[in-house]
Scaffold this active site. Structure first.
Site, PDB file in Angstrom:
ATOM      1  N   HIS A 240      -9.070  10.773  26.204  1.00 59.89           N
ATOM      2  CA  HIS A 240      -7.873  10.242  25.542  1.00 59.89           C
ATOM      3  C   HIS A 240      -7.588  10.957  24.202  1.00 59.89           C
ATOM      4  CE1 HIS A 240      -7.696   7.077  28.514  1.00 59.89           C
ATOM      5  NE2 HIS A 240      -8.876   6.610  28.179  1.00 59.89           N
TER       6      HIS A 240
HETATM    7  O1  RIB Z   1      -6.541   3.794  25.106  1.00 60.38           O
HETATM    8  C1  RIB Z   1      -7.408   4.768  24.577  1.00 60.38           C
HETATM    9  C2  RIB Z   1      -7.447   4.688  23.089  1.00 60.38           C
HETATM   10  O2  RIB Z   1      -8.003   3.438  22.701  1.00 60.38           O
HETATM   11  C3  RIB Z   1      -8.365   5.753  22.461  1.00 60.38           C
HETATM   12  O3  RIB Z   1      -7.844   6.113  21.213  1.00 60.38           O
HETATM   13  C4  RIB Z   1      -9.676   5.040  22.287  1.00 60.38           C
HETATM   14  O4  RIB Z   1     -10.421   5.532  21.160  1.00 60.38           O
HETATM   15  C5  RIB Z   1      -9.215   3.645  22.002  1.00 60.38           C
HETATM   16  O5  RIB Z   1      -8.951   3.568  20.624  1.00 60.38           O
END
Ligand code: RIB
Ligand code: CA
Length: 315
Positions: A240
């Protein structure tokens, strides 16, 4: 002629994937990592602001880290320690910080640096957007001084925290709506692309085999995600936050579409949903405000991300 390094602030909630994004930023010759601003998100602000300094210590760089918001601008705080562990880094052995937290609130630092860099400053945001929401509220002129925001957050038609919402947006929808309405150029790396930007277990093992402390750490943060994301039918661990950082570094690896994006703040079931008109004939007023990143050349993404981490720890 040597390209001038691009001034960047990383606003984050480390967080296992924020940690990899920070390692990439520290390793990037293209960037001048001006500051890191921490926000409450995956875990509390005391841990995210300490974890940011631990990861920078692991990277071998000392960059000023500033604490920001200890919770969302409105609404209840929602953490994600079921994914990131109680300490925020899955308890993976990580150095203690070799430098203290810097004095000053994140939102004030974002303004000060934006003004100082005369419109060249970029923000890579990988957590809830509370610090930016507060900065925009306190400094209405901020949009004139930020070149762009590359953020990890949102999704066009599904969620990972509720059926409608991705975590970073769900954690502070009002702050996110302030960011999307700010007029600052935004690139949004939501779940549409991050679920395509995954590492398979074999690729994680190859990363670990590099053997440097940074590569081994990064591989360990990814391992958890392989099993967790099977529920989303992703054949690996989505990257992500590293996806947003790689977009900031190598946008040519990605594809996207310009569209309007807004954040639902009122919905009983849809609060925190990023509403986009990317695939709709009915376009929202105001026109496209976001580069919605949707596709990635995954093989090159994995190869380049791995090479960047390997370079960090190379003798
Ligand atoms: O949905 C993924 C996000 O949520 C990423 O930034 C992870 O670190 C959490 O914060
Ligand atoms: Ca994050």
């Amino acid at each position: 002629m040597k390209e001038k390094r691009r001034p960047v602030i990383v606003d984050c909630d480390p967080g296992i994937d924020d940690a990899v994004a920070l390692l990439l930023a520290a390793a990037a010759p293209e960037l001048e990592l001006v500051a890191v601003t921490a926000v409450a998100g995956n875990v509390g602000l005391d841990k995210t602001s300490r974890n940011a300094r631990r990861v920078l210590t692991l990277a071998g760089v000392e960059v000023p880290v500033y604490a920001g918001a200890a919770g969302p601008m409105f609404g209840e705080q929602v953490t994600a320690d079921e994914v990131h562990g109680v300490d925020g880094l899955l308890g993976i052995p990580t150095p203690e910080p070799t430098f203290p937290l810097s004095e000053g609130a994140a939102w004030d630092v974002i303004w000060e640096k934006a003004a100082a860099y005369g419109g060249a400053l970029e923000i890579v945001a990988t957590g809830p957007l509370t610090n930016l929401g507060i900065a925009l509220t306190k400094y209405p002129a901020l949009p004139e001084h930020i070149k762009r925001i590359v953020l990890m957050g949102g999704a066009t038609d599904f969620g990972n925290t509720t059926p409608a919402a991705e975590y970073n947006i769900y954690a502070d929808p009002e702050a996110a709506e302030l960011v999307f309405r700010s007029g600052i150029p935004i690139a949004m790396c939501g779940l549409d692309v991050t679920h395509r930007a995954y590492f398979t277990q074999e690729e994680i093992d190859r990363l670990a085999a590099i053997g440097t402390p940074q590569a081994v750490f990064a591989a360990r943060t990814m391992g958890f995600g392989v099993e967790w994301h099977q529920r989303f039918l992703v054949p690996g661990a989505p990257m992500h936050d590293p996806c947003a950082m790689m977009y900031a570094l190598e946008p040519e690896l990605f594809t996207g579409v310009r569209c309007w994006v807004g954040v639902e703040c009122q919905g009983r079931y849809s609060r925190g949903k990023t509403v986009t008109d990317a695939y709709s004939d009915a376009k929202f007023p105001g026109g496209p405000n976001v580069e919605l990143v949707t596709g990635v050349d995954r093989a090159r993404f994995v190869e380049h991300l791995t090479a960047r981490l390997a370079a960090l720890g190379a003798p």
